[in-house]
Design a protein around this motif. Structure first.
Motif, PDB file in Angstrom:
ATOM      1  N   PHE A 409       0.821  -1.209   0.000  1.00  0.00           N
ATOM      2  CA  PHE A 409       0.000   0.000   0.000  1.00  0.00           C
ATOM      3  C   PHE A 409       0.857   1.262   0.000  1.00  0.00           C
ATOM      4  N   GLY A 410       1.918   1.245   0.806  1.00  0.00           N
ATOM      5  CA  GLY A 410       2.764   2.423   0.903  1.00  0.00           C
ATOM      6  C   GLY A 410       3.380   2.810  -0.424  1.00  0.00           C
ATOM      7  N   ALA A 411       3.828   1.820  -1.203  1.00  0.00           N
ATOM      8  CA  ALA A 411       4.473   2.102  -2.480  1.00  0.00           C
ATOM      9  C   ALA A 411       3.472   2.363  -3.598  1.00  0.00           C
ATOM     10  N   ALA A 433       1.192   5.335 -13.760  1.00  0.00           N
ATOM     11  CA  ALA A 433       2.548   4.783 -13.736  1.00  0.00           C
ATOM     12  C   ALA A 433       3.018   4.549 -12.303  1.00  0.00           C
ATOM     13  N   GLY A 434       2.742   5.507 -11.404  1.00  0.00           N
ATOM     14  CA  GLY A 434       3.171   5.380 -10.024  1.00  0.00           C
ATOM     15  C   GLY A 434       2.535   4.201  -9.317  1.00  0.00           C
ATOM     16  N   ILE A 435       1.225   4.017  -9.502  1.00  0.00           N
ATOM     17  CA  ILE A 435       0.517   2.914  -8.846  1.00  0.00           C
ATOM     18  C   ILE A 435       1.032   1.570  -9.341  1.00  0.00           C
ATOM     19  N   PRO A 460      12.601   0.834  -2.058  1.00  0.00           N
ATOM     20  CA  PRO A 460      12.690   0.902  -3.521  1.00  0.00           C
ATOM     21  C   PRO A 460      11.331   1.122  -4.168  1.00  0.00           C
ATOM     22  N   GLY A 461      10.280   0.601  -3.548  1.00  0.00           N
ATOM     23  CA  GLY A 461       8.939   0.782  -4.105  1.00  0.00           C
ATOM     24  C   GLY A 461       8.551   2.245  -4.181  1.00  0.00           C
ATOM     25  N   ILE A 462       8.782   2.991  -3.100  1.00  0.00           N
ATOM     26  CA  ILE A 462       8.426   4.404  -3.062  1.00  0.00           C
ATOM     27  C   ILE A 462       9.336   5.228  -3.978  1.00  0.00           C
TER      28      ILE A 462
END
Length: 498
Positions: A409-411, A433-435, A460-462
């Motif tokens: 969820f955070g990323a 793109a971000g989601i 790395p996800g964020i």
């Protein structure tokens, strides 16, 4: 197994009856999908703050974090500090803007709905993909709560783990199914108070001597338990370990069940009071949770009859050792409170994604409010059954399951939400793109190990999700004028709503 007796059983029955009564009362005040999914935006500061905290911390606050402190000592303070900072930052930088903007975007009820309306996404692709990731990651999050419930009922009543998980699932679904958001928020307020009280009462009552004596006794077992810089093996903690623990705080900006409390609060002024309550509650809860693990370690080490235990059961063991069965029953109900307070919120957000973001948008666009609410209730049942299936392994770890869903969820949503609230130039393609990049990064990174891949996947996800949003938004056309005008209206409302 904790010795079963009438006092503990009766306490659990009374507690569940109280939660069901609150659920029924909320059911009588739930008339449409806005009431069911967001409580008609009527939450005051106390239920908003405590329900956000209780649904945030969940069973891992009484099982996962004490288990980590039991195994790692003061090293667990890095994790607690990260979560405290994240709580404050979320209430400070996201709450007022999200509440105001969700009203500006034609009263958006869900996070995917808000993102879709924020960028005027006529294709509904943002809403659909966001809802998909919510369903995927919440299944793991909800299953973590059911695992916690299984451990509770198995330990307290000596039930077979499978039967224990099923019993816990029925308890959670029963009032979420009917009462919706108001039932979830009101019960969470009660449960949040019970959780914090239990986390302070149990370790302080179990301590033999003051904090100095506890430190002395821990040092006698292993002096490395008292340092935040070394592991229990005496080796210095790597920067990867420290950063990974602190990075839990980054996950707050993308948690749909917490963000929903911001949207549901009555006024922006209430959010200021709610922030103070939420931060104070988190300080007390974190302190108590870590202390439970440390004091519990002393009891287990000093009583060889207890034997080797699952660290995530240390709260239950400590309660059984220290308290009379009547008091123990009340304190053990706090674990049930923690489990229910998060699992109910997760099921509700998942069902809202299924009903509002899938069913109404893709299947029946002209569905009535009552029909959407019915689909949401059916969604609670279906999703709980899937989460139950995932939770049936008795070797499942509450902290492991929560860490994966939390990172997801955070990323997937954190960067998309925060940039959408602060950056006018962001467009639909950037959000999409971000989601996608954030969600996929979590899934892929989790499968890798060794070296840099040992860092908590949320980092790395964020980073990659934020980069994807900025690069894609700047590389594609600017938002249409109506979207820019809406952003300007939102900025004006920030002042007017105050």
């Amino acid at each position: 197994m904790i010795e079963n007796n009438f006092a503990i059983t009766a306490t659990f029955i009374v507690y569940l009856a109280l939660m069901l009564f609150i659920g029924y009362y909320a059911y009588m005040r739930t008339n449409n999908s806005s009431d069911y999914f967001l409580g008609g935006r009527t939450l005051g500061p106390w239920p908003a703050a405590l329900s956000a905290g209780a649904s945030d911390m969940s069973g891992w606050l009484l099982l996962g974090l004490p288990g980590f402190a039991y195994a790692a000592g003061m090293q667990s303070l890095w994790l607690a500090a990260g979560l405290l900072i994240g709580t404050w930052a979320n209430w400070s930088f996201a709450a007022k803007r999200l509440r105001t903007y969700s009203i500006t975007t034609d009263n958006s009820l869900t996070l995917p709905d808000f993102l879709s309306r924020r960028f005027n996404d006529k294709s509904k692709l943002v809403q659909t993909i966001a809802a998909f990731f919510i369903l995927v990651f919440f299944l793991f999050y909800t299953s973590a709560g059911l695992v916690a419930g299984g451990k509770l009922f198995a330990t307290v009543f000596g039930l077979d783990y499978t039967i224990a998980v099923i019993v816990g699932t029925i308890c959670v679904v029963s009032y979420t199914l009917f009462g919706g958001f108001l039932a979830v928020s009101w019960t969470d307020m009660v449960q949040g108070l019970l959780m914090s009280a239990a986390l302070l009462i149990v370790p302080l009552s179990a301590m033999q001597g003051g904090f100095g004596q506890v430190a002395t006794d821990l040092a006698a077992i292993n002096p490395e338990l008292l340092t935040i810089w070394n592991g229990i093996d005496g080796q210095p903690l790597s920067w990867i370990a420290i950063v990974s623990l602190l990075a839990w705080g980054l996950g707050y900006f993308g948690q749909p069940h917490i963000l929903a409390r911001f949207q549901a609060t009555r006024t922006n002024k209430d959010l200021i009071t709610a922030r103070r309550i939420a931060v104070s509650w988190t300080i007390l809860a974190m302190f108590g949770s870590v202390l439970v693990g440390l004091v519990g370690l002393l009891y287990v080490h000093g009583d060889l009859s207890i034997g080797i235990i699952d660290g995530e059961k240390i709260f239950m063991i400590l309660v059984n050792v220290v308290f009379h069965p009547v008091i123990a029953g009340i304190l053990l109900a706090a674990i049930l409170a923690a489990i229910m307070s998060t699992a109910d919120s997760q099921l509700l957000v998942s069902s809202s994604a299924l009903a509002e973001d899938f069913y109404k948008q893709l299947i029946r666009k002209d569905a009535s409010s009552a029909e959407v609410m019915m689909v949401g209730r059916l969604g609670v049942i279906v999703l709980s059954l899937i989460a139950l299936w995932l939770a049936l392994s008795p070797d499942s770890s509450v902290l492991t399951l929560v860490s994966y869903a939390w990172a997801g969820f955070g990323a997937a949503f954190g960067p998309a939400l925060m940039l959408s609230l602060y950056w006018k130039r962001m467009n639909r393609n950037g959000a999409l793109a971000g989601i996608i990049v954030g969600g996929i990064t979590i899934v892929v990174w989790k499968q890798l190990e060794g070296g840099i891949y040992d860092i908590y996947e949320i980092i790395p996800g964020i980073i990659l999700a934020t980069s994807a949003i900025i690069i894609t938004s700047l590389a594609t056309a600017a938002p249409e004028q109506s979207v820019i005008d809406q952003f300007d209206e939102f900025k004006l409302n920030l002042v007017e709503f105050d």
